[in-house]
Scaffold this motif. Structure first.
Motif, short mmCIF file in Angstrom:
data_model
loop_
_atom_site.label_atom_id
_atom_site.label_comp_id
_atom_site.label_asym_id
_atom_site.label_seq_id
_atom_site.Cartn_x
_atom_site.Cartn_y
_atom_site.Cartn_z
N VAL A 6 0.87 -1.19 0.00
CA VAL A 6 0.00 0.00 0.00
C VAL A 6 0.90 1.23 0.00
O VAL A 6 1.75 1.37 0.88
CB VAL A 6 -0.92 0.03 1.24
N THR A 7 0.74 2.10 -0.99
CA THR A 7 1.49 3.35 -0.99
C THR A 7 0.56 4.47 -0.52
O THR A 7 -0.61 4.50 -0.90
CB THR A 7 2.06 3.72 -2.38
N ILE A 8 1.10 5.32 0.35
CA ILE A 8 0.31 6.43 0.87
C ILE A 8 1.04 7.73 0.57
O ILE A 8 2.11 8.00 1.12
CB ILE A 8 0.07 6.27 2.39
N SER A 9 0.47 8.51 -0.34
CA SER A 9 0.98 9.85 -0.60
C SER A 9 0.11 10.79 0.21
O SER A 9 -1.02 10.46 0.54
CB SER A 9 0.91 10.16 -2.09
N ARG A 10 0.65 11.97 0.54
CA ARG A 10 -0.15 12.81 1.44
C ARG A 10 0.26 14.26 1.39
O ARG A 10 1.42 14.58 1.18
CB ARG A 10 -0.09 12.29 2.87
N GLN A 11 -0.73 15.12 1.63
CA GLN A 11 -0.43 16.53 1.85
C GLN A 11 0.19 16.67 3.24
O GLN A 11 -0.18 15.92 4.17
CB GLN A 11 -1.71 17.37 1.81
N TYR A 12 1.06 17.66 3.39
CA TYR A 12 1.68 17.89 4.70
C TYR A 12 0.60 18.27 5.71
O TYR A 12 -0.24 19.13 5.44
CB TYR A 12 2.73 19.01 4.59
N GLY A 13 0.60 17.59 6.85
CA GLY A 13 -0.36 17.91 7.91
C GLY A 13 -1.67 17.15 7.82
O GLY A 13 -2.53 17.31 8.68
N SER A 14 -1.82 16.32 6.79
CA SER A 14 -3.11 15.63 6.60
C SER A 14 -3.26 14.40 7.48
O SER A 14 -4.34 13.80 7.55
CB SER A 14 -3.26 15.21 5.14
N GLY A 15 -2.17 13.98 8.11
CA GLY A 15 -2.23 12.77 8.93
C GLY A 15 -1.96 11.51 8.12
O GLY A 15 -2.21 10.40 8.59
N GLY A 16 -1.42 11.66 6.93
CA GLY A 16 -1.14 10.50 6.07
C GLY A 16 -0.18 9.51 6.72
O GLY A 16 -0.31 8.30 6.57
N ARG A 17 0.77 10.05 7.48
CA ARG A 17 1.72 9.17 8.19
C ARG A 17 0.98 8.31 9.22
O ARG A 17 1.25 7.12 9.35
CB ARG A 17 2.77 10.06 8.87
N ASP A 18 0.04 8.91 9.95
CA ASP A 18 -0.75 8.15 10.93
C ASP A 18 -1.63 7.13 10.22
O ASP A 18 -1.80 6.00 10.70
CB ASP A 18 -1.64 9.09 11.76
N VAL A 19 -2.19 7.52 9.08
CA VAL A 19 -3.00 6.57 8.30
C VAL A 19 -2.12 5.37 7.93
O VAL A 19 -2.51 4.22 8.09
CB VAL A 19 -3.58 7.23 7.02
N GLY A 20 -0.91 5.65 7.47
CA GLY A 20 0.01 4.58 7.08
C GLY A 20 0.30 3.63 8.23
O GLY A 20 0.25 2.40 8.08
N ARG A 21 0.56 4.20 9.40
CA ARG A 21 0.88 3.38 10.57
C ARG A 21 -0.30 2.48 10.93
O ARG A 21 -0.16 1.29 11.19
CB ARG A 21 1.23 4.33 11.73
N TYR A 160 9.55 18.35 -6.33
CA TYR A 160 10.38 17.13 -6.29
C TYR A 160 9.74 16.04 -7.15
O TYR A 160 10.38 15.40 -7.97
CB TYR A 160 10.52 16.66 -4.84
N TYR A 161 8.43 15.84 -6.95
CA TYR A 161 7.70 14.78 -7.66
C TYR A 161 7.73 15.03 -9.16
O TYR A 161 7.98 14.13 -9.95
CB TYR A 161 6.26 14.76 -7.14
N ARG A 162 7.50 16.28 -9.54
CA ARG A 162 7.50 16.59 -10.98
C ARG A 162 8.89 16.37 -11.57
O ARG A 162 9.03 15.84 -12.68
CB ARG A 162 7.05 18.04 -11.21
N HIS A 163 9.92 16.76 -10.83
CA HIS A 163 11.28 16.62 -11.34
C HIS A 163 11.62 15.15 -11.61
O HIS A 163 12.17 14.81 -12.64
CB HIS A 163 12.27 17.20 -10.33
N TYR A 164 11.27 14.28 -10.65
CA TYR A 164 11.71 12.89 -10.78
C TYR A 164 10.72 11.97 -11.48
O TYR A 164 11.10 10.87 -11.89
CB TYR A 164 12.11 12.32 -9.40
N THR A 165 9.47 12.37 -11.62
CA THR A 165 8.49 11.48 -12.25
C THR A 165 7.93 12.07 -13.54
O THR A 165 7.36 11.34 -14.36
CB THR A 165 7.29 11.21 -11.32
N GLY A 166 8.05 13.39 -13.71
CA GLY A 166 7.45 14.04 -14.89
C GLY A 166 5.94 14.14 -14.77
O GLY A 166 5.26 14.48 -15.73
N LYS A 167 5.40 13.81 -13.61
CA LYS A 167 3.94 13.79 -13.41
C LYS A 167 3.52 14.88 -12.43
O LYS A 167 4.34 15.43 -11.70
CB LYS A 167 3.49 12.44 -12.83
N VAL A 168 2.21 15.10 -12.40
CA VAL A 168 1.65 16.07 -11.46
C VAL A 168 1.36 15.36 -10.14
O VAL A 168 0.62 14.37 -10.12
CB VAL A 168 0.35 16.69 -12.01
N TRP A 169 1.94 15.87 -9.06
CA TRP A 169 1.71 15.31 -7.72
C TRP A 169 0.26 15.57 -7.32
O TRP A 169 -0.24 16.69 -7.46
CB TRP A 169 2.67 16.01 -6.75
#
Lengths: 199, 199
Positions: A6-21, A160-169
């Motif tokens: 499961v990959t979890i991308s997240r906005q800063y402050g959204s609690g994505g890290r807690d969701v991941g845990r 960072y995401y755009r630079h390394y993936t060429g995609k829109v984060w």
């Protein structure tokens, strides 16, 4: 589980890290977040602090400025330390994916693992007031202007995401599930993602 | 339920309409989709076929061309029939929201009801192969090139949405829940949305 990863991308402050845990706890698999930084440090030789600062953030909010700075003045064919770090992260993530089930937070893992069919890709976002409160009260950010901190962090992740993936984060089509944690709550986001990973 | 109203925006062929029907069944409320067209026809005097063709699709894939065509040559201060139709839809949707609980599919309802706190806004998207198969096998589209039909329909929805809301159609931040029905399945998308609407 059907989705081994499961990959979890997240906005800063959204609690994505807690969701991941929480998702990892519910699935009984490791959650790679800070643990990944230590793995990368061990394998690549980069400092932990350098990885934390540069492993998913451009040092400029502008993608173009970041592109120019990373490669400007480099001899043709050589790699900047930023590129070397990205490649080290990329290799560790793809190697882990071959070997084990896990949840991973951030680090372009959605893009790096996009061709695997055993991954569930998710994104957690939230309203600005919810995130502003969280970064001050829960992450301990010392700032008079949390909204500016949010804009800055997300812009640097985006660049960072755009630079390394060429995609829109944060483009919806790159994720199977996108949830607003300020509306649904961190625990419910985690519960649904864990359920969907098991189907 | 806590979210009295559920809006479902969707890519063409993603099964968003079926998700809407199932969510409404589970919540025991009406689903406004084709039924809304009849309500609009009755109240506005527009033909059902005109509403179906122009109620959420620009007639050009270009937002700019649509803008120019809708307003070009109109006397200052007067409204084109397209604008009149949008206003009729807008008024009916806001009036319904004052009176009753429902699920509504499309028609910029996420934008029209964005300031209400009792709405759950959702978006259903899916992979191109999944949608291409569905529009031929389930919607009965007669075409040799279903991918082109998908591109055309979604571009016209996008242009319409941009014209009347000034926003980007399908931007994650406008929705509490965005789900990929080709990965999760139409029934599971509906079940989760109905659960979240009741919390």
């Amino acid at each position: 589980m059907s989705s081994r990863i499961v990959t979890i991308s997240r906005q800063y402050g959204s609690g994505g890290r807690d969701v991941g845990r929480l998702v990892a706890e519910q699935l009984g698999v490791p959650c790679y977040d800070k643990e990944l930084v230590f793995k990368i440090a061990e394998k690549s030789g980069f400092d932990v602090s350098f990885i934390q600062e540069n492993g998913e953030y451009a040092f400029s909010r502008s993608s173009l400025l970041f592109d120019l700075s990373v490669h400007g003045g480099m001899p043709a064919g050589s790699l900047s330390v930023y590129d070397q770090l990205y490649i080290a992260q990329h290799n560790i993530i793809t190697e882990l994916a071959e070997k084990e089930s896990f949840v991973i937070v951030g680090r372009c893992a959605d893009y790096i693992l996009k061709d695997r069919t055993d991954c569930l890709h998710t994104f957690i976002h939230a309203s600005v007031p919810f995130r502003a409160r969280r970064i001050v009260e829960e992450y301990g950010e010392k700032t008079d202007n949390p909204e500016k901190v949010l804009r800055d962090r997300d812009s640097r992740r985006q660049a960072y995401y755009r630079h390394y993936t060429g995609k829109v984060w944060g483009a919806m089509k790159n994720y199977h599930i996108c949830l607003d944690s300020s509306r649904l709550g961190v625990e419910r986001c985690a519960k649904f993602i864990a359920e969907m990973a098991q189907i």
